[in-house]
Enzyme design. Structure first.
Site, mmCIF file in Angstrom:
data_model
loop_
_atom_site.group_PDB
_atom_site.id
_atom_site.type_symbol
_atom_site.label_atom_id
_atom_site.label_comp_id
_atom_site.label_asym_id
_atom_site.label_seq_id
_atom_site.Cartn_x
_atom_site.Cartn_y
_atom_site.Cartn_z
ATOM 1 N N SER A 41 0.985 -1.243 0.012
ATOM 2 C CA SER A 41 0.098 0.047 0.133
ATOM 3 C C SER A 41 0.790 1.185 -0.034
ATOM 4 C CB SER A 41 -0.976 -0.144 1.448
ATOM 5 O OG SER A 41 -2.019 0.879 1.078
ATOM 6 N N ASN A 44 2.593 4.645 -5.815
ATOM 7 C CA ASN A 44 3.553 4.501 -6.741
ATOM 8 C C ASN A 44 3.319 5.771 -7.611
ATOM 9 O OD1 ASN A 44 1.259 2.793 -7.200
ATOM 10 N ND2 ASN A 44 2.479 1.219 -7.756
ATOM 11 N N CYS A 45 2.203 6.408 -7.557
ATOM 12 C CA CYS A 45 2.047 7.424 -8.458
ATOM 13 C C CYS A 45 2.674 8.620 -8.002
ATOM 14 C CB CYS A 45 0.234 7.772 -8.364
ATOM 15 S SG CYS A 45 -0.568 6.423 -9.035
ATOM 16 N N ILE A 282 -10.381 -18.147 -8.248
ATOM 17 C CA ILE A 282 -9.216 -17.008 -8.541
ATOM 18 C C ILE A 282 -10.026 -15.893 -9.088
ATOM 19 C CG2 ILE A 282 -6.965 -16.586 -9.197
ATOM 20 C CD1 ILE A 282 -6.279 -19.817 -9.035
ATOM 21 N N ASP A 287 -3.189 -3.933 -13.086
ATOM 22 C CA ASP A 287 -2.360 -3.848 -14.322
ATOM 23 C C ASP A 287 -2.178 -5.129 -14.790
ATOM 24 O OD1 ASP A 287 -2.014 -1.185 -13.494
ATOM 25 O OD2 ASP A 287 -0.081 -1.303 -13.226
ATOM 26 N N TYR A 431 -20.762 27.923 -12.177
ATOM 27 C CA TYR A 431 -20.180 29.020 -12.551
ATOM 28 C C TYR A 431 -20.165 30.283 -11.579
ATOM 29 C CZ TYR A 431 -20.250 33.501 -14.921
ATOM 30 O OH TYR A 431 -19.889 34.718 -15.514
ATOM 31 N N LYS A 439 -21.433 30.054 -20.231
ATOM 32 C CA LYS A 439 -21.001 28.807 -21.099
ATOM 33 C C LYS A 439 -19.714 28.270 -20.850
ATOM 34 C CE LYS A 439 -23.823 30.841 -24.904
ATOM 35 N NZ LYS A 439 -23.625 31.652 -26.046
#
Ligand code: FAD
Length: 564
Positions: A41, A44-45, A282, A287, A431, A439
């Protein structure tokens, strides 16, 4: 109730989220997580930012320790324990204690494989020289930091211009290294279409990071076992005190294939919608697995943290007998590089073209990140891809300094809900002048695209510009036109168009352009209602600069090297 024993291989994104969810659903289950690395845990990012010293305390990378798993969740996490085999008939795994060398076996009722992926290390001459790194784990990042400090490295070459490569370029530059990038394809950031990636390339160059596109590494050279240069196939030799390889990852499937679990056509572990493998006891997540593309339904491998976490949760639900279904990946991703944000979701135009799909349009917009009258608005370069026939949103890419990821996140959810450009047109988004516009860029993208689907405007295709016999009209004002224009375009400013309409041919199609595509749209509507065959070049001159060499990155003032 019978007490279930669940073993999890890999304790980071997919494995850890699966373990924690399992505990929330089943207080009785015995849950054991194995990780061959020294940590479970971890973030890695965050590793590129640890290398860059933005995160200076290594402990901050640890999201949860084995101690926390034990005390808070009653989950046993065993680090430096490698699962080396699966005996499916007896429902046991073989585990090697990497500290003592002891081999032991553990039985399971359910097994979850979350072993991640392995960075690709191509077998090139010189690959084993010291100073050549990949980045996947905390020890990897520690080695890179130590190398920079101990060797006083000054020059780094990054091989591969994907998002990890770009994050590393930024972070090594932050540490004072001179950085260059070698990328085999004709663009950085393969998750973008080439013309959108042009902004990123230009930005790298503006930040003194030369980008060698269309070139590949032939070999690494060194002195005394230590890398000193990267030699490219073009013959270019780049001096290097260190090299970062970031050319992609391969799903980690050895355990699965040794146990004869089915793999998919893309080389990942094959799973069904509940993340179950070809063995009903399983599951596999993250990844290592192959899932389906949300838009095309095709098999794909998308190594991102969001899907890994969601899949871990789904596998836990399925193990506990809950209905759970992974809906597929859209490859929604974001990357920051030298203050530029690059974000993407859904399919790219390149993939549609490769698949021979012509039922789509792409529009470009360059709106401000917030209302123009409020100081500090920054342009967002936005590409929206949608289905011709019904306006279904298929993909979006955006680049800019502010507000980029918010717009892509909104469009990502729109794709997830099978929304159309008409939904984007009508979306009610928050907004106030400092945050957006009445917009919003997402609304504008919907409006521009909806105009096309409704048939109010026909689009010209930038790719067909070279060689077209259409009559090109640029409706910007004269002083803007003089600063640069598309070759062969004639200038009839919008403010003079009604008066000078007689100068335009009626026997040829007219393609209209302007700065960013807005005035040309007004001109198209006027000309169309006056009987002309007319098309709009979406996104105007700003888009042309991305499409054609000499536009942005390949500006002679820069050092981008592009080999066609
Ligand atoms: P991992 O998180 O890699 O975990 C797999 C674990 O399994 C590893 O700890 C490994 O040691 C262990 N293991 C493998 N085999 C065995 C075995 N046989 N026995 C025991 N243990 C084993 N994604 C994003 O979405 N956004 C980002 O910004 C981002 N940045 C990234 C930056 C970097 C530098 C890296 C490397 C990745 C980044 N990612 C990002 C990708 C993201 O981290 C991964 O998609 C995600 O971690 C995958 O989760 P996973 O659980 O499948 O594998």
């Amino acid at each position: 109730m019978e007490r279930k024993r669940v073993l999890i291989v890999g304790g980071v994104a997919g494995g850890a989220s699966c373990a924690a969810r399992l505990r929330r659903l089943d207080e009785q289950a015995e849950i054991v997580v194995f990780d061959k690395g020294p940590y479970a845990s971890f973030a890695n990012c965050g590793l590129p930012y640890y290398v860059g010293d933005v995160i200076s305390d290594e402990k901050r990378l640890l999201v949860a320790t084995p101690e926390l798993f034990r005390t808070r969740f009653n989950i046993e996490v065993r680090t430096e324990q490698e699962v080396t085999g699966i005996d499916r008939p007896s429902r046991q795994v073989e585990v090697k204690d990497l500290c003592t060398g002891r081999v032991y076996h553990e039985a399971y009722d359910a097994l979850v494989l979350a072993p991640g992926a392995t960075p690709v290390r191509p077998p090139l001459p010189g690959i084993d020289l010291s100073g050549i790194f990949t980045l996947r784990t905390i020890p990897d990042s520690r080695r890179i930091r130590a190398w920079i400090e101990e060797t006083a490295a000054r020059k780094a070459v990054i091989v591969g211009g994907g998002f990890i490569g770009l994050e590393m370029a930024e972070n090594l530059a932050r540490r004072g290294l001179g950085v260059s990038i070698v990328e085999m394809s004709d663009q950085v950031m393969p998750s973008l279409d080439r013309e959108m990636a042009e902004y990123v390339c230009a930005h790298l160059i503006a930040n003194r990071v030369p980008v060698h596109l269309g070139d590949a590494v032939a070999c690494f050279e060194g002195v005394d076992g230590r890398v000193t240069s990267v030699v490219n196939r073009s013959g270019a030799a780049l001096a290097a005190d260190m090299v970062i390889l970031s050319i992609g990852v391969k799903p980690e499937t050895k355990l699965a294939s040794d146990a004869e679990l089915e793999l998919g056509p893309r080389g990942g572990i094959r799973v069904d919608e509940s993340m179950r493998t070809s063995d009903h006891r399983i599951w596999a997540v993250g990844d290592a697995v192959e899932v389906h593309d949300f838009i095309t339904g095709e098999a794909c491998v998308v190594p991102l943290a969001g899907p890994a976490n969601r899949q871990g949760r789904i596998a836990a639900d399925a193990i506990c007998g809950r209905p759970a279904r992974f809906r597929g990946v859209q490859a929604t991703a974001v990357c920051g590089v030298f203050g530029l944000t690059v974000a993407t979701t859904g399919i790219t135009e390149r993939r549609l073209v490769l698949a021979g799909n012509t039922d789509y349009y792409a529009v470009y917009l360059h709106p401000g990140s917030h209302a123009g009258y409020y100081p500090g608005a920054k342009p967002i370069h936005l590409k929206l891809i949608f289905r011709k026939s019904d306006g279904l949103v298929l993909g979006a890419q955006a680049v800019g300094e502010e507000g980029v990821e918010r717009r892509i996140d909104v469009i990502s959810l729109a794709i997830h809900r099978n929304s159309t450009v008409f939904d984007l047109e009508e979306a009610e988004l928050c907004y106030a002048p400092q945050f957006g516009a009445a917009k919003d860029p997402v609304n504008l993208a919907g409006m521009v695209a909806a105009n096309v689907v409704r048939g109010d405007v026909q689009l010209a295709n930038w790719a067909s510009l070279t060689g077209t016999d259409a009559f090109l009209v640029d409706v910007r004002e004269e002083d803007e036109f003089k600063l640069g224009a598309i070759d062969g375009a004639i200038n009839v400013p919008l403010s003079q168009l009604r008066r000078r309409v007689g100068e335009l041919p009626r026997d040829r199609e007219i393609w209209v352009t302007c700065g960013v595509g807005q005035r040309s749209y007004y001109a198209v509507r006027f000309l169309r209602q006056n009987g002309f065959a007319v098309r709009n070049l979406p996104g105007g001159y700003q888009t042309w600069r991305m499409w054609y060499p000499g536009g942005l990155a390949t500006n002679p003032a820069t050092s981008c090297i592009w080999l066609p």
